[in-house]
Scaffold this motif. Structure first.
Motif, mmCIF file in Angstrom:
data_model
loop_
_atom_site.group_PDB
_atom_site.id
_atom_site.type_symbol
_atom_site.label_atom_id
_atom_site.label_comp_id
_atom_site.label_asym_id
_atom_site.label_seq_id
_atom_site.Cartn_x
_atom_site.Cartn_y
_atom_site.Cartn_z
ATOM 1 N N THR A 73 0.671 -1.035 -0.028
ATOM 2 C CA THR A 73 0.147 -0.309 0.107
ATOM 3 C C THR A 73 0.797 1.426 -0.066
ATOM 4 O OG1 THR A 73 -0.171 -0.106 2.568
ATOM 5 C CG2 THR A 73 -1.993 -1.026 1.339
ATOM 6 N N LYS A 74 2.147 1.180 0.157
ATOM 7 C CA LYS A 74 2.677 2.312 0.495
ATOM 8 C C LYS A 74 4.465 2.018 0.156
ATOM 9 C CE LYS A 74 2.839 6.800 1.753
ATOM 10 N NZ LYS A 74 1.879 7.875 1.227
ATOM 11 N N ILE A 75 4.929 3.010 -0.523
ATOM 12 C CA ILE A 75 6.475 3.113 -0.667
ATOM 13 C C ILE A 75 7.329 4.286 -0.109
ATOM 14 C CG2 ILE A 75 8.338 3.080 -2.603
ATOM 15 C CD1 ILE A 75 6.675 0.529 -2.397
ATOM 16 N N TYR A 76 8.316 4.290 0.494
ATOM 17 C CA TYR A 76 9.081 5.320 1.004
ATOM 18 C C TYR A 76 10.452 5.139 0.049
ATOM 19 C CZ TYR A 76 5.370 5.837 4.466
ATOM 20 O OH TYR A 76 4.235 6.096 5.199
ATOM 21 N N ASP A 77 10.583 6.393 -0.558
ATOM 22 C CA ASP A 77 12.160 6.290 -1.079
ATOM 23 C C ASP A 77 13.098 7.289 -0.150
ATOM 24 O OD1 ASP A 77 11.552 4.783 -3.414
ATOM 25 O OD2 ASP A 77 10.450 6.539 -4.220
ATOM 26 N N ASN A 78 14.328 7.327 -0.597
ATOM 27 C CA ASN A 78 15.486 8.289 -0.225
ATOM 28 C C ASN A 78 15.349 8.301 1.483
ATOM 29 O OD1 ASN A 78 16.244 8.500 -2.964
ATOM 30 N ND2 ASN A 78 14.590 10.060 -3.022
ATOM 31 N N ILE A 79 15.234 7.247 2.336
ATOM 32 C CA ILE A 79 15.088 7.612 3.810
ATOM 33 C C ILE A 79 16.544 7.903 4.221
ATOM 34 C CG2 ILE A 79 14.892 6.354 5.827
ATOM 35 C CD1 ILE A 79 12.950 4.479 4.292
#
Length: 216
Positions: A73-79
């Motif tokens: 349901t969700k993607i987080y990039d460049n943490i």
């Protein structure tokens, strides 16, 4: 007899480890975040003591994804990752959050689609060697169920590859010119499996030849 100690890190993929993948959807409103994920990379321990080698925990890129009711349901990039620690604010308070570092070039995040990929498919993802060498990737996961707005959650990232420390006893002077490992799996699961298992893969030989032989 004199004992010469040689310490050399060899990174190879091992079976039954970690897998990851997702698509491109980023958190566009960080000011509405509910839960802060805080974490660090697990120390490499030898005989109960930290035995990290300089540079072995370097993470050049980190991504994360959330599965809710078994669907991506969700993607987080460049943490952001600094000095082996990382932080991420998430709006969700249910589902499972996965974090994966250094695995993009190994194909971990290729072809993933939000609202399409299942968590089962995600756990079957594999990581392959790159240019004949294992990818030093890191993974972690945490359940978001039960957290409420304003709380923090702790996560530990663990390495997805093995490290071998070689110690040899020799009589007199010696030099180590190369190290060779045979029958090494070319591919491995990125995430833990329910039992000890490995994907279908080829087996290769890894050889490291030192420009300057290792000595005492």
């Amino acid at each position: 007899m004199r004992t010469n100690n040689y310490l050399y890190r060899i990174i190879i993929l091992i079976t039954g480890l970690w897998i990851a993948s997702c698509t491109e959807e980023t958190d566009t409103n960080p000011y509405e975040s509910k839960v802060q994920i805080e974490g660090r990379i697990a120390n490499f321990m030898v005989n109960g003591e930290s035995s990290a080698i300089e540079g072995e925990n370097n993470i050049t890129e980190m991504k994360a994804c959330i599965f809710t009711d078994g669907i991506l349901t969700k993607i987080y990039d460049n943490i952001n990752v600094a000095n082996g620690t990382f932080s991420l604010n998430v709006n969700e308070t249910n589902g499972t959050l996965y974090m994966v570092g250094n695995a993009t070039d190994a194909g971990a995040w290729h072809g993933m689609n939000v609202n399409s990929l299942t968590e089962y498919e995600w756990k079957q993802r594999t990581v392959s060697m790159r240019d004949g060498k294992a990818v030093p990737f890191f993974t972690g996961s945490i359940s978001l169920d039960g957290y409420i707005s304003g709380e923090s959650a702790q996560m530990i990232l663990t390495r997805g590859v093995a490290r071998f420390d070689l110690k040899m006893a020799t009589d007199g002077e010696s030099k180590l010119n190369s190290i060779r490992l045979e029958e090494v799996a070319d591919k491995a699961f990125m995430l833990p499996q329910s039992s000890v298992t490995s994907p279908e893969t080829d087996f290769v030989t890894i050889e490291e030849i030192f420009d300057n032989p290792l000595t005492e």
